[in-house]
Design an enzyme around this catalytic site. Structure first.
Site, PDB file in Angstrom:
ATOM      1  CG  PHE A 285      -2.242   0.171   1.068  1.00  0.00           C
ATOM      2  CD1 PHE A 285      -2.971  -1.010   0.395  1.00  0.00           C
ATOM      3  CD2 PHE A 285      -3.059   1.210   1.219  1.00  0.00           C
ATOM      4  CE1 PHE A 285      -4.364  -0.758   0.086  1.00  0.00           C
ATOM      5  CE2 PHE A 285      -4.291   1.276   0.792  1.00  0.00           C
ATOM      6  CZ  PHE A 285      -5.032   0.160   0.197  1.00  0.00           C
TER       7      PHE A 285
ATOM      8  CD  GLN B 258      -5.444  10.612   2.356  1.00  0.00           C
ATOM      9  OE1 GLN B 258      -6.235   9.528   2.469  1.00  0.00           O
ATOM     10  NE2 GLN B 258      -4.234  10.750   2.957  1.00  0.00           N
TER      11      GLN B 258
ATOM     12  CG  HIS C 243      -8.324   7.781  -2.536  1.00  0.00           C
ATOM     13  ND1 HIS C 243      -7.823   7.293  -3.876  1.00  0.00           N
ATOM     14  CD2 HIS C 243      -8.305   6.877  -1.716  1.00  0.00           C
ATOM     15  CE1 HIS C 243      -7.466   6.167  -3.611  1.00  0.00           C
ATOM     16  NE2 HIS C 243      -7.494   5.928  -2.399  1.00  0.00           N
TER      17      HIS C 243
ATOM     18  CG  LEU D 248     -11.893   4.455  -2.421  1.00  0.00           C
ATOM     19  CD1 LEU D 248     -10.908   5.549  -2.596  1.00  0.00           C
ATOM     20  CD2 LEU D 248     -12.220   3.925  -0.984  1.00  0.00           C
TER      21      LEU D 248
ATOM     22  CD  GLU E   3      -2.863   3.971  -1.093  1.00  0.00           C
ATOM     23  OE1 GLU E   3      -2.069   3.744  -0.429  1.00  0.00           O
ATOM     24  OE2 GLU E   3      -3.294   5.236  -1.245  1.00  0.00           O
TER      25      GLU E   3
ATOM     26  NE  ARG F 243      -4.940   6.492   0.325  1.00  0.00           N
ATOM     27  CZ  ARG F 243      -5.745   5.992   0.832  1.00  0.00           C
ATOM     28  NH1 ARG F 243      -6.493   6.744   1.642  1.00  0.00           N
ATOM     29  NH2 ARG F 243      -6.128   4.735   0.794  1.00  0.00           N
TER      30      ARG F 243
ATOM     31  CG  HIS G  22     -10.324   9.281   0.465  1.00  0.00           C
ATOM     32  ND1 HIS G  22     -11.542   8.328   0.380  1.00  0.00           N
ATOM     33  CD2 HIS G  22      -9.672   8.723   1.408  1.00  0.00           C
ATOM     34  CE1 HIS G  22     -11.306   7.268   0.795  1.00  0.00           C
ATOM     35  NE2 HIS G  22     -10.061   7.143   1.425  1.00  0.00           N
TER      36      HIS G  22
ATOM     37  NE  ARG H  56      -7.090   8.074   6.023  1.00  0.00           N
ATOM     38  CZ  ARG H  56      -7.277   6.881   5.214  1.00  0.00           C
ATOM     39  NH1 ARG H  56      -6.497   5.905   5.424  1.00  0.00           N
ATOM     40  NH2 ARG H  56      -8.201   7.270   4.124  1.00  0.00           N
TER      41      ARG H  56
END
Length: 587
Positions: free
Chosen positions: A119, A240, A242, A252, A255, A286, A353, A398
């Site tokens: 990730f 954030q 995304h 979404l 990831e 991100r 996001h 994050r």
């Protein structure tokens, strides 16, 4: 006006992952607990989390929670509190094993251990190479977690008030939180819920933006209630975006697609992330990937007729891998775009996001407010966990899969703190005489307003301003214009008009109450973003392109009254390990 009163030891506002984990801790100890939720708990937004939950299990390759902590501090661009980050990362392994024992159906490796995928920002050996740390249930990890926790709560006899909306906090004369007012959405009736402890687990506020991966229920209710009660919110300027929101829909695209080997392309067929993050490439943090995508689009290398998106390629993974590991992504692409990712790439754009800021708490889940020079005071009886809270483990940005970990770790921690408080304060503190007057007056104004701006138009104006003035890239001119515009919209919001004045099944009435919270979040975001004159994590200012640790390695505390800003120091001292000093973020 006398309102019916319900009494509980603990009231939890929000039926998502954080609320359910806290409730399980309380109900399991025999505490009389109730969970309020605007939707049925298994429809909470936690269900939208796709890619995984992070824990340094080391099931695929060597890993260590110290490396996880380093990645989280670095991902947060050194705005995260290192005591809270250590607390979260050191407890992650036990938390995931506990979920497994609860019955969460993790994907498995051939040896039977929990499957882990790479990730963004997850690295081994203190940032040297990518590592597989995300524990996954295909691409439906949050959905599986939510159902698992709900079933455990049913077994523990947690009470649920479904399709109820919290309106306002109730404080006594000493400033202790002693309950909430709440609306039963079906009947339109208002109740006082008198409690020894109150936990906010109300989730995010992503509906302030025009393009968002957030559900329509994510209207910032917890933030709005806290600001109306005179408490501050922390670091609300950090949002954030995304990297991979589905173009045209905002849904979404996890990831986990890139974790499984997918990658981004511009209109020239170039894997452009190799230029921006030579080591991590498409699995950089991100904020790094989102900015890289936006630069590609801004410089004319976007795809499509208007060159306003890039492509996420995963067809090379093959149908079997996609159907086994990413079935939900294939389903989303087919349903929303009529596009099969087995055969062609998915168009994606950076999309709002996650809210890194929120209600200020410590790692025990207790709400804390400033008290004198560099001092903090715990608000008695008041707790927060999950996305609406700011512990702060995410700082300025994050890491993916740390959101589900946050829910579990701090939901449980808050539950434990509430148990301790209830043992020390076994009796309900007295309600003030005017406990519900503020809420009743707010409803009366809404129900008697005979003219004014239409809710949908005001909300659209707010979302447009936020998208244009507080997006991926920011400048003083853009932000100052945004502050002026959002303040005008906030005044219009106070006079919003709903045609239907009935109480029963009146969705317009509920939407108006939600919007009263959402607009407060929007104003707070814009004001705080304009005041932070640096670039850090997700807050990228073209006029202040560098991080300024001397003046801004500190948390922003925003009070609604007078747009007051106060700053507090980052907790740089971990609980037991060595301090991780600031460094340049490279991936």
């Amino acid at each position: 006006m006398a309102l019916p009163i319900m009494k509980y030891d603990a009231v939890i506002v929000g039926g998502g992952g954080a609320g359910l984990r806290a409730a399980l801790q309380l109900s399991g100890a025999g505490v009389k607990t109730v969970v309020l939720s605007k939707v049925f708990p298994t429809r909470s937004h936690t269900a939208a989390a796709q890619g995984g939950i992070s824990a340094a299990l080391g099931n695929v390759e060597d890993d260590n929670w110290h490396w996880h902590m380093y990645d989280t501090v670095k991902g947060a661009d050194w705005l995260g509190d290192q005591d809270a980050i250590e607390f979260m990362c050191s407890k992650a392994i036990d938390a995931v094993v506990e979920l497994e024992h609860f019955g969460m159906p993790f994907d498995r490796l051939e040896n039977g251990k929990i499957y882990q995928r790479p990730f963004g920002g997850h690295m081994a050996e203190f940032g040297k190479k990518p590592v597989r740390r995300a524990c996954a249930v295909a691409d439906r990890t949050g959905h599986a977690m939510l159902h698992t926790l709900y079933q455990r709560n049913v077994a523990a006899n947690t009470r649920f008030l479904v399709e109820w909306m919290a309106l306002d906090l109730i404080k006594n004369d000493a400033g202790d939180v002693v309950g909430i007012t709440a609306l039963e959405m079906e009947t339109g009736e208002v109740y006082i819920i008198h409690a020894k402890t109150v936990l906010f687990a109300t989730g995010g506020s992503g509906r302030i933006y025009q393009a968002s991966t957030n559900a329509f229920i994510n209207t910032g209710d917890g933030i709005g209630m806290v600001l109306r009660a005179g408490f501050p919110v922390e670091d609300i300027e950090f949002w954030q975006f995304h990297p991979t929101g589905l173009y045209g829909a905002g849904v979404l695209i996890t990831e986990g697609v890139r974790g499984e080997g997918g990658y981004l392309l511009n209109c020239n067929g170039e894997r452009f992330m190799e230029r921006y993050a030579p080591t991590a490439k498409d699995l950089a943090s991100r904020d790094v990937v989102s900015r890289a995508m936006q630069i590609e689009i801004n410089e004319g290398r976007g795809c499509g007729k208007n060159k306003d998106y890039v492509l996420l390629k995963l067809d090379h993974l093959g149908k079997d891998v996609i159907d086994q590991r990413l079935p939900g992504i294939r389903e989303i692409s087919l349903q929303f775009l009529g596009l099969d990712p087995v055969k062609e790439p998915i168009p994606v754009v950076p999309t709002c996001h996650y809210m890194m800021g929120g209600i200020p708490t410590n790692y025990r889940g207790e709400v804390v407010v400033p008290k004198g020079e560099n001092m903090e005071s715990v608000v008695p009886g008041f707790y927060a966990a999950g996305e609406c809270a700011c512990a702060s483990v995410h700082g300025a940005n994050r890491l993916g899969t740390n959101s589900l970990l946050d829910l579990i770790i701090f939901g449980k921690s808050a539950g434990d703190s509430m148990l301790e408080y209830i043992k020390l304060h076994p009796e309900h503190k007295e309600l003030p005489q005017d406990a519900a007057e503020f809420s009743v007056a707010r409803l009366a104004k809404l129900d008697t307003q005979m003219k004014g701006p239409v809710l949908a138009e005001v909300r659209h104006a707010m979302q447009t301003v936020m998208q244009q003035h507080a997006g991926v890239f920011r400048t003083a001119r853009v932000l100052d214009e945004g502050v002026a515009k959002i303040e005008i919209i906030a005044k219009e919001a106070e006079q919003v008009y709903i045609k239907d004045k009935s109480k029963v099944f009146n969705t317009a009435r509920v939407e108006a109450l939600e919007f009263a919270n959402t607009i407060l979040v929007a104003v707070a975001t814009m004001v705080c973003a304009a005041a932070r004159k640096e670039s850090r994590g997700a807050h990228a200012r073209e006029d202040f392109p560098e991080r300024d640790d001397v003046n801004f390695m500190r948390h922003t505390l925003y009070y609604s009254e007078g747009h007051k800003l106060v700053y507090k120091e980052v907790h740089t001292k971990p609980l037991s390990v060595e301090y991780i000093p600031p460094a340049k973020r490279v991936y």
